[in-house]
Design an enzyme around this catalytic site. Structure first.
Site, PDB file in Angstrom:
ATOM      1  CG  PHE A   1      -1.839   1.239   1.211  1.00 34.91           C
ATOM      2  CD1 PHE A   1      -2.968   1.267   0.405  1.00 34.91           C
ATOM      3  CD2 PHE A   1      -1.551   2.353   1.986  1.00 34.91           C
ATOM      4  CE1 PHE A   1      -3.801   2.390   0.372  1.00 34.91           C
ATOM      5  CE2 PHE A   1      -2.372   3.481   1.959  1.00 34.91           C
ATOM      6  CZ  PHE A   1      -3.497   3.493   1.159  1.00 34.91           C
TER       7      PHE A   1
ATOM      8  CG  ASP B   1       5.622   3.684   1.563  1.00 38.54           C
ATOM      9  OD1 ASP B   1       5.699   4.420   2.561  1.00 38.54           O
ATOM     10  OD2 ASP B   1       4.588   3.554   0.877  1.00 38.54           O
TER      11      ASP B   1
ATOM     12  CE  LYS C   1      -0.831   5.781   7.515  1.00 40.59           C
ATOM     13  NZ  LYS C   1      -0.551   5.106   6.263  1.00 40.59           N
TER      14      LYS C   1
END
Ligand SMILES: *Cc1c(COP(=O)(O)O)cnc(C)c1O
Length: 396
Positions: free
Chosen positions: A130, A216, A245
């Site tokens: 993702f 990532d 995040k």
């Protein structure tokens, strides 16, 4: 049809939180929940951390936004702190994870174009990945659920099976390969950690073929695994890394970090953002970084995550029919279940615990780093009771 004015792309739970404090969230009636998902691995320092609140308040009275037409010391100094602590030589600030990923993909292709190999465009990703919801990110992850109905797939994206070493070797050896993008610990895809030996092998493979390696770390970075960044466990570094995040602690902030060499092509005018690196985000980013880089914080994450993981393993012994596996790293943990995790999540919610789900039948936990053993015991008790309740309702 729905009577909500919101585009119905989400199906939020009925809870309506009005306040957060540390590892707890409160609704208007004063009921509280223990938060073991932390805004999807965002509020690593808990809700309303005093240092973050102070930083945001102070900055909000000084300067909010000037755009990147002007420089601010805050932006430069935060980039310098990231550079000093990592493999990176340069940093590009964004407002979200998917923008950081988009930047990383552009950096990689531009590198090859600048070095006389414009045919090198392939971004090689993995099943279960993702990377966010922009067109580049959904093509890089290749999840059909997120691509369906959005037109043709973009050219130059290759998706490999998780653990398919032969396909990986072939893809990286291709004359059109540009970069490999991988989450050292997959979040959404099912909380799967790539074995450290595979990360090392991947680094070697990329080096052998002049292919760039992108990590990532939007979800697994910023201290969540007990190291500042998850790839540090494998003692290797990427050429490009995305973060978001946790680095904003709840304020929208992302970044793409790169070596000077990988970012060679990113000269004036090649990329940009109006809000990226704005003073409010930078002020909070500094305050988050102050906390993350206190040595006792990562020590605490390692200790409390060890305790949490052992307790989850204990639950697996209690519920061998429901729990297949304990997955993940540090405080990014998943229970792979033999049943749909959604009713378990709902049962946890009803008992006062917030957790998430992930692909591959996984119940996902990403608690704030500030939890203690008492919080872990409380969470484990609720998960235990919820699993029993789900089993009982199945039997009924
Ligand atoms: C959440 C996430 C993203 C996207 O971040 P947004 O801030 O939602 O755009 C990208 N990559 C990974 C690994 C993520 O977990």
């Amino acid at each position: 049809m729905t009577d909500s004015p919101l585009m119905p792309v989400y199906a939020p739970s009925p809870a309506n939180f009005v306040r957060g404090e540390g590892a707890r969230l409160f609704d208007a009636s004063g009921r509280s929940w223990l938060d073991f998902i932390a805004g999807i691995a965002v509020n690593g320092l808990g809700h309303c951390h005093p240092a973050l609140v102070a930083a945001l308040k102070a900055q909000s009275e000084k300067l909010w936004h000037v755009s990147n037409l002007y420089q601010t010391d805050l932006q430069r100094s935060l980039a310098q702190r990231y550079v000093d602590a990592t493999f990176a030589d340069v940093v590009y600030f964004s407002n979200s994870g998917t923008e950081a990923v988009e930047t990383a993909l552009k950096v990689a292709r531009r590198f090859h174009a600048t070095n006389g190999a414009p045919e090198r465009i392939d971004i090689i990703g993995f099943e279960g990945a993702f990377h966010g919801r922009t067109y580049g990110a959904i093509n890089a992850a290749g999840n059909p659920n997120y691509l369906d109905g959005f037109g043709p797939r973009l050219p130059g994206y290759v998706r490999l099976g998780w653990g398919d070493h032969e396909a990986l070797k072939a893809a990286v050896a291709s004359p059109t390969a540009a970069a490999v993008i991988v989450e050292p610990v997959q979040g959404e895809g099912g909380v799967r950690a790539m074995p450290e030996s595979c990360l090392v092998g991947l680094r070697e493979l990329c080096d052998a073929h002049g292919v760039l390696l992108i990590f990532d770390e939007v979800q697994c970075g910023a201290g969540r695994t007990g190291k500042l960044f998850a790839h540090e466990w494998a003692n290797i570094t990427p050429d490009i890394m995305t973060v978001a995040k946790g680095v904003g602690g709840g304020f929208p902030l992302g970044a793409c970090l790169a070596t000077g060499r990988a970012a060679e092509g990113m000269v004036k005018g090649t990329h940009g953002s109006t809000y990226g690196g704005n003073p409010l985000a930078m002020a909070v980013g500094h305050a988050v970084w102050d906390e993350l880089t206190k040595p006792e914080l990562l020590e605490h994450v390692r200790r409390v995550s060890g305790h949490f993981t052992q307790s989850l393993e204990g639950l697996k012994d209690t519920h061998p029919d429901l729990i297949v596996d304990v997955r993940g790293k540090g405080l990014l943990r998943g229970l792979k279940l033999s049943v749909d995790p959604l009713p378990v999540r709902t049962a946890c919610f009803e008992r006062g615990l917030l957790c998430g789900t992930a692909g591959d039948n996984v119940l996902r936990f990403a608690p704030p780093f500030i939890i203690d053993e008492k919080d872990v015991s409380e969470a484990i008790g609720i998960i235990d009771a919820s699993l029993s309740a789900v089993r009982a309702s199945k039997a009924a």
